[in-house]
Write an enzyme that holds these catalytic residues in place. Structure first.
Site, PDB file in Angstrom:
ATOM      1  CD  GLN A  26      -3.095  -0.316   0.041  1.00  0.00           C
ATOM      2  OE1 GLN A  26      -3.729   0.711   0.235  1.00  0.00           O
ATOM      3  NE2 GLN A  26      -3.216  -1.035  -1.060  1.00  0.00           N
ATOM      4  CG  HIS A 135       5.334   1.507   1.265  1.00  0.00           C
ATOM      5  ND1 HIS A 135       4.695   0.715   2.199  1.00  0.00           N
ATOM      6  CD2 HIS A 135       5.444   0.738   0.140  1.00  0.00           C
ATOM      7  CE1 HIS A 135       4.438  -0.464   1.679  1.00  0.00           C
ATOM      8  NE2 HIS A 135       4.883  -0.484   0.425  1.00  0.00           N
ATOM      9  CG  HIS A 136      -0.478   2.576   4.673  1.00  0.00           C
ATOM     10  ND1 HIS A 136      -0.445   3.010   5.986  1.00  0.00           N
ATOM     11  CD2 HIS A 136      -1.767   2.715   4.279  1.00  0.00           C
ATOM     12  CE1 HIS A 136      -1.659   3.384   6.358  1.00  0.00           C
ATOM     13  NE2 HIS A 136      -2.468   3.225   5.343  1.00  0.00           N
ATOM     14  CB  ALA A 137       5.750  -0.006   5.385  1.00  0.00           C
ATOM     15  CG  ASN A 308       0.992   1.737   9.587  1.00  0.00           C
ATOM     16  OD1 ASN A 308       0.230   2.517   9.025  1.00  0.00           O
ATOM     17  ND2 ASN A 308       2.178   1.410   9.085  1.00  0.00           N
TER      18      ASN A 308
END
Length: 461
Positions: A26, A135-137, A308
């Site tokens: 993602q 990046h969602h990371a 996250n």
């Protein structure tokens, strides 16, 4: 004389590892429109000196050890590798269509390179906008928005950082003292019901098929992107017509009414009244970091508190054949959301995901998350942006919008508010939803009808 401290690789958080899986991978795409073309050199200097590049996540490579486990490793930043300049005009009838087309292509065909930290900025000079890809990371959407906005300044006070709103509403103390036992029973009951539903969704229970349903493999299909535009004053007018209403209640009422209107257009008289369409939403489980609190995250070991940390909520809306009044959509949405607020569904979903990641591995966690998306109908998020107008390197910002990499859903919606407006980015699989502009119009008209109904209700009272 002591030896210098050796910086060690830091493990990627469980949720970060999930977002790095090829099936999920993602990337958040945030587009920032400006009044004037960007001064590239000034922008590079601002970013280089910003709080963003002081954060360890933005100056670390993602590496894997011999067992395939992911880590963050500090590296030097070459700003020129992260700023991508496109001078040519893009295809489209206007700037908005051209930029949305570019973002739609990015959502399915352009992963971030792992030979540099997982972010980059595309400057579309002909269209006076910047596309920030993260990046969602690296973190959840709210934290990344807070960090990104540290590069901006208020238009009315150029020396001050923007302020971000809060979606929380304080509960009256008296109401919390009353009926304590009933409140605890509600929490236990709704948590049990919603957690069981969450588990079943990850296994086999799914929404009934409609003309807007996605499914396995749909994340690879070509996309279209359009924007539904709302005025926050209109949403507040509607919110105030509903006792204890919130902007999220209004948003889900608009989604329910708009999807019903769209389905009537696509498949008239073919759907059963009250059919459920389930949305997937991510809920931040930490206090929203204000820009003034970001400095704490730059301290030593701050990375361990970043990343996250969110839970997942399943938020159903229902199809109605025009027999429901405009405000009734919001009342139904409010009832559903209030029950979700009384549950611990988001916390349990986070703990379940954490357990699966740590004891069963990222592959199993990814399979379960993928099945949840395949068994539901749409993705939805709502991020509060700055309430006031802002600038970057002295250039007034005209809009802020966000979307993400495509998912198995055929429709993904992300709303960001800014300076009295709220833009809903609607990303669709174009072979399933070929007319997203009409869908956006359904949402916009639904809000206007609700505003008229709210005004009538106020005048009668």
């Amino acid at each position: 004389m002591g030896s210098p401290e050796i910086e060690r690789d830091e493990p990627v958080t469980p949720a970060g590892r999930l977002f790095l899986r090829p099936e999920m991978d993602q990337v958040i795409n945030c587009v920032i429109g400006a009044e004037n073309p960007f001064d590239v050199d000034a922008l590079k200097k601002e970013i280089t000196n910003s709080m963003m590049l002081k954060h360890p996540r933005f100056c670390s490579l993602m590496v894997r050890d011999r067992h395939g486990r992911e880590y963050w490793r500090k590296t030097e930043i070459d700003i020129d590798r992260h700023i991508i300049i496109l001078n040519d005009s893009l295809d489209g009838d206007n700037d908005e269509d051209a930029v949305n087309g570019y973002l739609a292509d990015l959502s399915v065909s352009s992963p971030l390179s792992t030979d540099k930290p997982l972010w980059e900025i595309h400057l579309l000079t002909a269209h006076k906008c910047a596309v920030v890809r993260i990046h969602h990371a690296l973190g959840d959407g709210i934290s990344l928005m807070s960090l990104l906005l540290a590069c901006f300044r208020r238009s009315d006070c150029p020396d001050q950082l923007p302020t971000m709103g809060s979606s929380s509403q304080p509960k009256p103390r008296n109401s919390r003292r009353r009926n304590r036992l009933r409140e605890l029973l509600n929490i236990a009951w709704f948590t049990l019901v919603f957690v069981v539903e969450f588990i079943l969704r990850s296994l086999w229970v799914k929404d009934r098929k409609t003309t807007i349903s996605g499914g396995a493999g749909v994340e690879l299909w070509p996309r279209k992107l359009t924007t539904a535009k709302f005025l926050l004053d209109d949403m507040k007018t509607v919110k105030n017509a509903i006792p204890n209403g919130t902007i999220n209640d209004v948003l889900f009422g608009v989604i329910s009414a708009g999807l019903s209107r769209y389905l009537d257009h696509r498949a008239p008289n073919k759907l059963r009244e009250g059919i459920q369409m389930t949305g997937v939403a991510m809920v931040n489980l930490r206090k929203q970091p204000g820009l003034q609190e970001m400095a704490e995250l730059m301290q030593s070991k701050a990375g361990s508190r970043w990343g996250n940390k969110f839970g997942m909520l399943l938020l159903p809306v229902y199809y109605h054949k025009g027999l429901v009044g405009p405000l009734d959509y919001i009342k139904k949405a409010k009832t559903m959301i209030d029950r979700k607020k009384q549950s611990l569904e988001a916390y349990f979903s986070y703990k379940i995901g954490y357990f699966v990641m740590n004891f069963l591995g990222s592959k199993i966690a990814c399979v379960l998350n993928y099945r949840i998306v395949c068994n539901t109908t749409f993705t939805i998020s709502n991020v509060l942006g700055p309430g006031e107008e802002i600038t970057i390197v002295g250039n007034p910002v005209t809009y802020i919008r966000a979307n993400s990499t495509a998912l198995p859903h055929a429709i993904t919606m992300h709303m960001v508010s800014y300076a009295g407006r709220a833009d809903l980015q609607i990303l669709v699989a174009k072979d399933i939803i070929p007319d997203p502009k009409f869908l956006a119009k359904c949402f916009e008209e639904a809000l206007l009808e609700m505003k008229e109904a709210a005004a009538e209700a106020t005048s009668r009272s």
